[in-house]
Design an enzyme around this catalytic site. Structure first.
Site, mmCIF file in Angstrom:
data_model
loop_
_atom_site.group_PDB
_atom_site.id
_atom_site.type_symbol
_atom_site.label_atom_id
_atom_site.label_comp_id
_atom_site.label_asym_id
_atom_site.label_seq_id
_atom_site.Cartn_x
_atom_site.Cartn_y
_atom_site.Cartn_z
ATOM 1 N N SER A 228 -2.760 -10.992 -7.247
ATOM 2 C CA SER A 228 -1.553 -11.834 -7.329
ATOM 3 C C SER A 228 -1.537 -12.632 -8.626
ATOM 4 C CB SER A 228 -1.501 -12.805 -6.149
ATOM 5 O OG SER A 228 -1.256 -12.109 -4.961
ATOM 6 N N ASP B 233 -2.069 -10.223 4.157
ATOM 7 C CA ASP B 233 -2.788 -9.077 3.595
ATOM 8 C C ASP B 233 -4.132 -8.831 4.283
ATOM 9 O OD1 ASP B 233 -0.715 -8.652 1.836
ATOM 10 O OD2 ASP B 233 -1.662 -9.724 0.181
ATOM 11 N N GLN C 128 6.768 -13.367 -3.210
ATOM 12 C CA GLN C 128 7.407 -12.515 -4.220
ATOM 13 C C GLN C 128 8.859 -12.932 -4.422
ATOM 14 O OE1 GLN C 128 6.787 -8.532 -2.786
ATOM 15 N NE2 GLN C 128 4.572 -8.633 -3.076
#
Ligand code: S3P
Length: 433
Positions: free
Chosen positions: A27, A319, A171
């Protein structure tokens, strides 16, 4: 994305031991590549992510006029375009990377010209309406294909918005902030659950000013960005596979050096502690406002207990949920996951695929629209795992395979390289047989 289809055989292990220094956080690397490529001057990043996803972001920024140079292993130098990208007629290929596509769209929405964003078949199935809505409200035009990529984007001089994200997504938040960075006036993003804040920290590191409250962030544009030098912290979402592997064995011990411990990413440490693993964090420091530290993980002599993950925690651990679910059968009380519907629109439908593969290993599991119940006290059996080209599924079931009876064959093992090309070599190094 690697093109050859690979299979890997994972043999059961007796224990997991060793020390690991992991490649840079995916990220953070995406954000440094985007901001470095957009800034004025040359940025230098060490321990940059080795994953194919971040290579996609670098390649897109290069296609947009940034210069990318890799002088030595793990180091990436990016000379930015100073706020104006080069117009492109060729499509920008985002590969398998949702982060690349959604975040770069925000950057391009405020640029003059039209751009086409494409991705691989998995990325082309993922929802993009969530970025079309705010970017069109700001004045850009986005033509999607049935809600998906390819995206044809027409940049414009934008107007600021005050936007509440309908689903928690870092995002989407980043997409709007990158558009807001270039937009006169104040753009605000509000979120019901605080998602990972790497963009906010990285924007500040590159010299931008933004205002943060508990669940909102505002940026007043236009603002220039200036190049930085930074070491990317080790990826805690990659470490998660090894931490869970260690949790599976009572006598295990793993040490992670220079690991990213941003509080919006580190909830796994609490869940593993609740399950019974012993975790200690030492040598904490800050690098460009990102927390970095050394983490020690040891299994518990009494074995793993149970965990329930729901509400905001599900979004923060999104995740890590596949590998946590894969631990379920080896706990005493099971793993319960709810409020994680987003898992269905990741690189694969991760709820369906976790359930399918746990069942293939002989475990009982109940599937819900937004989660899973994986009862504890079950024995896993080696079998063939279908990773469906999803890196986190391939790695999660490689971890489960360490505690299975018999060997497990991971199909589509090459997908690990999307985020963590070194995964299988490191697993071999720390698994004692
Ligand atoms: C990411 C945000 C999350 C996460 C992804 C990386 C990021 O996606 O699942 O792996 O770097 O911002 P969403 O923002 O779609 O939840």
């Amino acid at each position: 994305m690697p093109t050859t289809i690979e299979e890997r055989i994972i043999r059961p292990a007796r224990n997991v031991m060793g020390s690991l220094r992991l490649p840079g956080d995916k990220s953070i690397s995406h954000r440094y590549a985007l901001l470095g490529g957009f800034a004025e001057g040359t940025s230098r990043f060490s321990n940059f992510s080795t994953g194919a996803d971040c290579a996609s972001t670098l390649a897109c920024m290069e296609a947009l006029g940034a210069k990318v140079h890799t002088p030595e292993n793990g180091v990436v130098e990016v000379t930015g375009v100073g706020g104006r990208v080069v117009p492109r007629t060729m499509p920008l290929d985002c590969g398998n990377s949702g982060s690349t596509m959604r975040m770069i769209a925000g950057l391009l929405a405020a640029q003059q010209g039209s751009f086409t964003l494409i991705g691989d078949p998995s990325l082309s199935r993922r929802p993009m309406e969530r970025i079309r809505q705010p970017l069109e409200a700001m004045g850009a035009r986005l033509a999607l294909t049935g809600g998906h990529a390819p995206i044809h984007l027409e940049g414009a001089t934008l107007k600021p918005i005050d936007y509440s994200t309908p689903v928690p997504s870092a995002q989407v938040k980043t997409c709007v902030l990158l558009a807001g960075l270039q937009t006169p006036g104040e753009t605000t993003v509000r979120e019901a659950v605080r998602t990972r804040d790497h963009s906010e920290l990285a924007l500040r590191a590159f010299g931008a000013r933004l205002t943060r409250n508990l669940n909102s962030v505002a940026i007043a544009g236009p603002q220039p960005l200036h190049a930085i030098e930074a070491a990317v912290p080790g990826d805690i979402s990659s470490a998660a596979f090894f931490m869970c592997a260690a949790a599976l064995f009572p006598g295990s011990g793993l040490v992670f050096d220079s690991l990213g411990l941003n509080p919006t990413r580190a909830a796994l440490l609490d869940v593993l502690t609740e399950l019974g693993a012993r975790i200690s964090v030492v040598q904490l420091e800050e690098k460009h406002a990102e927390l970095v530290g050394m983490v020690q993980v040891a299994g518990s002599a009494e074995g793993l207990r149970s965990a329930s993950i729901a509400g905001p925690l599900a979004a923060q651990l999104i995740d890590e949920l596949p590998v946590l679910a894969a631990l379920g059968p080896c706990t005493s009380g099971g793993i319960r996951i709810r409020d994680a519907k987003e898992l269905r629109v990741k690189e694969s439908d991760r709820i369906a695929l976790v359930a399918k593969n746990l069942r293939a290993m002989g475990a009982e599991v109940e599937e819900f629209d937004d989660g899973l119940d994986v009862p504890g006290g079950q024995t896993l059996h080696g079998t063939e795992i279908d990773s469906a080209g999803d890196h986190r599924i391939a790695m999660a079931f490689s971890v489960a395979a360490l505690r299975a009876e018999g060997e497990t064959l991971i199909r589509g093992a090459e997908s690990a390289a999307i985020s963590f090309p070194e995964f299988f070599d490191l697993l071999d190094r720390v698994a004692e047989r």
